[in-house]
Scaffold this active site. Structure first.
Site, short mmCIF file in Angstrom:
data_model
loop_
_atom_site.label_atom_id
_atom_site.label_comp_id
_atom_site.label_asym_id
_atom_site.label_seq_id
_atom_site.Cartn_x
_atom_site.Cartn_y
_atom_site.Cartn_z
CB CYS A 29 -0.96 -0.03 1.19
SG CYS A 29 -0.14 0.06 2.79
CB VAL A 30 0.38 4.76 0.92
CG1 VAL A 30 1.19 6.05 0.92
CG2 VAL A 30 -0.80 4.91 -0.02
#
Length: 475
Positions: A29-30
């Site tokens: 994810c980020v």
């Protein structure tokens, strides 16, 4: 500047999650590497938490998550290389990213998560729209080749936003990406609106009511109600359509034999989900927009100052849900009928509230990625393009977004109180000033617009100073 080598870190992470033979799958994810492990007990939590280059370890949603920070894509690439894992390297917009709070919190997390992968391009195209506005201001004709190309680059991303959202929503809802995109292609298909309009409707649904809907075409006898604004630039219709499509796809994936699943599942998914989008999801959004338009018209008729306050506060939320389209036709009709309009004036300086808030965030944040995103988002906001600011920074941070709504309310009421009037529908942000010069040369409205612009910028900055700037990535 060459990319930093994270090979040693990658080798260490792989070794201490149980070795590459213990890895079933990997996404990111980020800020996190998201491992699916055969046996989580083989992972050495304490070592990884203490390891330089790793922030911490989180176990959630059936995943073993190693928190890296905003350089996680580079670490992910090296982990892939070392472990021999193949993949597209796309962001994993996972259910574990959403807070377990109320529905509003979950909605914000969903929308922010869907926009995060595209923020760089969104900011860049917003800046290009600003460049195009500058070209017009300096007298470049709209037939000029440079204008045509740059306008297509800047505006095209926003026009076909549903296609990009379909891809990201497919990640989030675990749907085949290309099936989801096929669904979005139908919603924004060129000239499809012309197919659902004619000189005379077949019949009219809810005649005489707020949601009166002329029907020009049907699908197997069911009415197709297509919005006059089309589905270009919209957000919520495609998200809801992909969500519904993901459920349909999951159902058929369970019952269709593997030998024909690769094409039969998409076939049934699209043949059901696409009509559902046009017959149910789209009309519901259109009717909701019509109701919003009627409600604001009633408030305007009651008291324009209250109307300006409420619209200024609510405008950004209405845009997020796509409900602002209930107001735009009223403003266009008002302008066409009277040659001037005050109906949407309360919304035009809100972009500067976003710019002021962003400026404060840029100064105060310790996160390098937020600073990087804030600069182009700030520039875009000055030219009236606030999507990068809203979806990338202020909305995920919550309180700065609320601040901009408060500022919007204050200066929406201000502009309504002084009866600020627009005479042309056109420029945004800094380039909206000429729109408030009356045909007889009177610049009173333009002066009040300038006051609202400066006031929104300053108040957005000042009020943001009193709220906490939460971390978005370095968590």
């Amino acid at each position: 500047m060459s990319k930093k080598d994270y090979t040693e870190l990658a080798k260490d992470i792989i070794a201490h999650v149980g070795g590459k033979e213990n890895i079933v799958g990997l996404k990111h994810c980020v800020t996190r590497l998201r491992f699916n492990l055969k046996d989580e007990t083989k992972a050495d939590d304490d070592y990884l938490k203490a390891r330089d280059g790793v922030v911490t370890v989180v176990k959630a949603g059936g995943q073993y998550q190693v928190v890296i920070g905003n350089h996680v894509p580079d670490v992910y690439a090296d982990v892939q290389k070392v472990a021999g894992i193949t993949g597209d390297g796309s962001l994993d917009i996972d259910e574990g990213d959403a807070p377990k709070g109320n529905l509003f919190d979950q909605f914000i997390a969903l929308v922010s998560g869907l926009f995060q992968p595209m923020l760089g391009a969104l900011s860049a195209t917003g800046m290009i729209k600003g460049v195009v506005a500058l070209m017009v201001a300096f007298g470049v004709p709209k037939t000029d080749g440079a204008y045509v190309v740059l306008n297509a680059v800047g505006d095209g991303f926003f026009q076909f936003l549903p296609i990009i959202l379909a891809y990201n929503a497919a990640n989030r809802f675990k749907m085949n990406k290309f099936t989801a995109m096929a669904l979005s292609f139908a919603l924004v298909y060129p000239n499809i609106a012309a197919s659902f309009t004619a000189d005379k409707p077949l019949y009219t649904l809810f005649a005489g009511s707020i949601i009166e809907s002329p029907v020009y075409a049907t699908f197997l006898g069911l009415p197709i109600i297509f919005p006059s604004s089309s589905y270009l630039q919209t957000v919520l219709p495609i998200i809801l359509a992909v969500y519904a499509g993901s459920k349909i796809e999951a159902f058929f994936s369970k019952i269709i034999p593997d030998v024909v699943k690769v094409f039969i599942v998409p076939f049934f998914t699209l043949i059901i989900a696409a009509p559902l989008a046009f017959i149910v999801i789209g009309p519901l959004m259109t009717w909701a927009s019509d109701l919003v338009g009627a409600g604001f018209q009633a408030v305007y008729d009651f008291n324009p100052i209250i109307y300006g306050f409420v619209l200024g506060a609510a405008w950004q939320v209405l845009v997020m849900f796509g409900l602002h389209w209930g107001l735009v036709p009223i403003a266009i009709l008002d302008m066409a009928t009277h040659g001037q309009s005050t109906f949407l004036v309360a919304t035009v300086s809100i972009c500067f509230a976003q710019a002021g808030s962003l400026l404060n965030i840029m100064i105060r944040t310790k996160e390098s990625k937020v600073k990087q995103l804030a600069v182009p988002a700030f520039i875009s906001a000055l030219f009236g393009v606030t999507e990068p600011a809203i979806y990338g920074i202020t909305l995920p941070m919550r309180t700065p977004f609320i601040v901009t709504c408060i500022v919007g309310a204050i200066f929406g009421a201000y502009q309504s109180f002084f009866d600020v009037t627009g005479y042309v529908m056109g420029g945004m942000g800094l380039f909206a000033f000429p729109s408030y010069i009356a045909p007889n040369g009177n610049i009173t409205s333009m002066i009040h617009y300038g006051v609202a612009v400066v006031g929104s910028l300053i108040l957005g900055f000042v009020l943001t100073q009193f709220v906490k700037i939460p971390k978005l990535y370095d968590k």
